[in-house]
Design an enzyme around this catalytic site. Structure first.
Site, PDB file in Angstrom:
ATOM      1  N   ASP A 111      16.578  13.973  -0.358  1.00  0.00           N
ATOM      2  CA  ASP A 111      15.277  13.643  -0.945  1.00  0.00           C
ATOM      3  C   ASP A 111      14.683  12.358  -0.376  1.00  0.00           C
ATOM      4  OD1 ASP A 111      17.418  12.248  -2.121  1.00  0.00           O
ATOM      5  OD2 ASP A 111      16.287  11.855  -3.944  1.00  0.00           O
ATOM      6  N   GLY A 160      20.923   9.874  -5.592  1.00  0.00           N
ATOM      7  CA  GLY A 160      21.692  10.945  -6.219  1.00  0.00           C
ATOM      8  C   GLY A 160      21.574  12.237  -5.434  1.00  0.00           C
ATOM      9  N   THR A 214      22.198   5.401  -1.765  1.00  0.00           N
ATOM     10  CA  THR A 214      20.895   5.268  -1.131  1.00  0.00           C
ATOM     11  C   THR A 214      20.390   3.925  -1.611  1.00  0.00           C
ATOM     12  OG1 THR A 214      20.383   7.630  -1.234  1.00  0.00           O
ATOM     13  CG2 THR A 214      18.504   6.167  -1.226  1.00  0.00           C
ATOM     14  N   ARG A 253      21.149  18.066   7.855  1.00  0.00           N
ATOM     15  CA  ARG A 253      20.756  18.137   6.435  1.00  0.00           C
ATOM     16  C   ARG A 253      19.886  16.931   6.053  1.00  0.00           C
ATOM     17  NH1 ARG A 253      21.514  14.410   1.953  1.00  0.00           N
ATOM     18  NH2 ARG A 253      21.360  15.615   0.059  1.00  0.00           N
TER      19      ARG A 253
HETATM   20  N1  ASP Z   1      19.762  10.962  -2.382  1.00  0.00           N
HETATM   21  C1  ASP Z   1      20.557  10.863  -1.197  1.00  0.00           C
HETATM   22  C2  ASP Z   1      20.579  12.169  -0.495  1.00  0.00           C
HETATM   23  O1  ASP Z   1      20.579  13.195  -1.140  1.00  0.00           O
HETATM   24  C3  ASP Z   1      21.954  10.425  -1.391  1.00  0.00           C
HETATM   25  C4  ASP Z   1      22.237   9.636  -2.611  1.00  0.00           C
HETATM   26  O2  ASP Z   1      21.427   8.869  -3.069  1.00  0.00           O
HETATM   27  O3  ASP Z   1      23.336   9.783  -3.156  1.00  0.00           O
HETATM   28  O4  ASP Z   1      20.666  12.151   0.702  1.00  0.00           O
END
Ligand code: ASP
Length: 319
Positions: free
Chosen positions: A199, A220, A168, A196
């Site tokens: 966050d 994350g 992200t 889906r």
């Molecule tokens: N936070 C992002 C999500 O859950 C993906 C990521 O940052 O790894 O979509």
């Protein structure tokens, strides 16, 4: 002036800095920077070229927040338009809403005159196909080799690739007038169930900014940050007097408290307090972030504070 970002923001941070230097707003800076990351086909976690969902469709999420007014805009599961960050900003500025998803988000992007395009690049499509072929047993496919649609819910558990799930872009900026803004954009969890949301587009989970206290943005495992309202928690802890470090550590302790599987605890965050000091944290070792502030000729790439998930405990340190 200050900008902090996740390290994949390196393609956008100079443009953001130029805006701040010219007296522009933090909001313009973070949007411009995020757009450049969304344009980068080599970044498979954000915008054009992002990894797709289980069906091979790229679905983008983004949010933007203006810490001065606490206005926010968010977009979820947007297909066919590469700049969800700008669509999110327009939601904030032109609609009496905060959050649009799916078809409504695409409708709004079209109404704004944005060009519709295929966001799945050949590179991302190949990785997606190989990923599914390598992970899903044969009985998940029909005679023509296509994933059987009624088995998506089982496939979501098996096909998830932790190596590819993460990614992200986060930008937080403070401009010459002390205004803070934050922008977060992602293509989300690779091979996710269609629709889906993580966050990133959820204000308070992956993104929050308030000039009076500070801002935080996450990357994350989005499901965790949604459940613990992580970005908003950091700002709230600042509001009640925690140091920035204690606010971030405590917000992480909150979200990790209900997780038993360490493989699921990959979370990273960048945060800024209103006086311009910053803090970054990750449950994965050797993660970096980028940073530029007054007096620096260019941005620096710096290590994040690494926290072993098991070592996090709620803190009550105050400023
Ligand atoms: N936070 C992002 C999500 O859950 C993906 C990521 O940052 O790894 O979509």
């Amino acid at each position: 002036m200050v900008i902090i970002a996740s390290s994949n923001g390196d393609v956008g941070i100079d443009a953001a800095w130029a805006i701040l230097e010219q007296g522009g707003t933090a909001l313009d800076a973070v949007e411009a920077a995020a757009r450049l990351v969304e344009d980068n086909p080599e970044d498979h976690t954000v915008g054009y070229g992002g990894y797709p969902n289980l069906l091979g469709e790229v679905e983008l999420d983004a949010s933007i927040m203006d810490g001065t007014t606490l206005r926010a805009g968010a977009i979820g599961a947007l297909r066919g338009y590469r700049h969800p960050i700008t669509v999110a900003r327009k939601v904030m500025e032109e609609l009496p809403h905060v959050f649009l998803v799916g078809e409504g988000a695409a409708r709004f992007a079209a109404e704004l005159g944005m060009p519709r395009e295929e966001l799945l690049t050949d590179v991302a499509a190949n990785v997606w196909r190989e990923g599914l072929n390598g992970k899903l047993p044969e009985h998940f496919r029909d005679r023509s080799g296509q994933l059987i649609k009624s088995m998506l819910r089982q496939a979501t558990h098996i096909a998830t690739d932790p190596e590819r799930a993460a990614g992200t872009v986060n930008f937080i900026a403070q401009d010459q007038k002390g205004r803070i803004a934050s922008a977060v954009s992602t293509s989300g969890w690779a091979w996710k169930y269609p629709g889906r949301l993580g966050d990133t587009p959820v204000i308070g989970a992956g993104n929050y900014a308030d000039d009076r206290f500070g801002a935080a943005a996450c990357t994350g495992w989005g499901e965790l940050a949604i459940r613990a309202s992580t970005a908003r928690s950091v700002v709230l802890y600042l509001q009640i007097g925690y140091t920035l470090e204690a606010a971030c550590q405590t917000a992480f302790a909150d979200l990790l408290a209900f997780v038993s599987d360490p493989a699921q605890t990959i979370m990273s965050m960048v945060a800024l307090a209103r006086h311009g000091n910053h803090y970054t944290i990750s449950t994965a070792p050797e993660r970096t972030y980028i940073y530029r502030a007054d007096g620096m000729d260019t941005f620096a790439t710096l290590p994040r504070v690494f926290v072993e998930p098991s070592r996090l405990t709620a803190s009550s340190q105050t400023a």
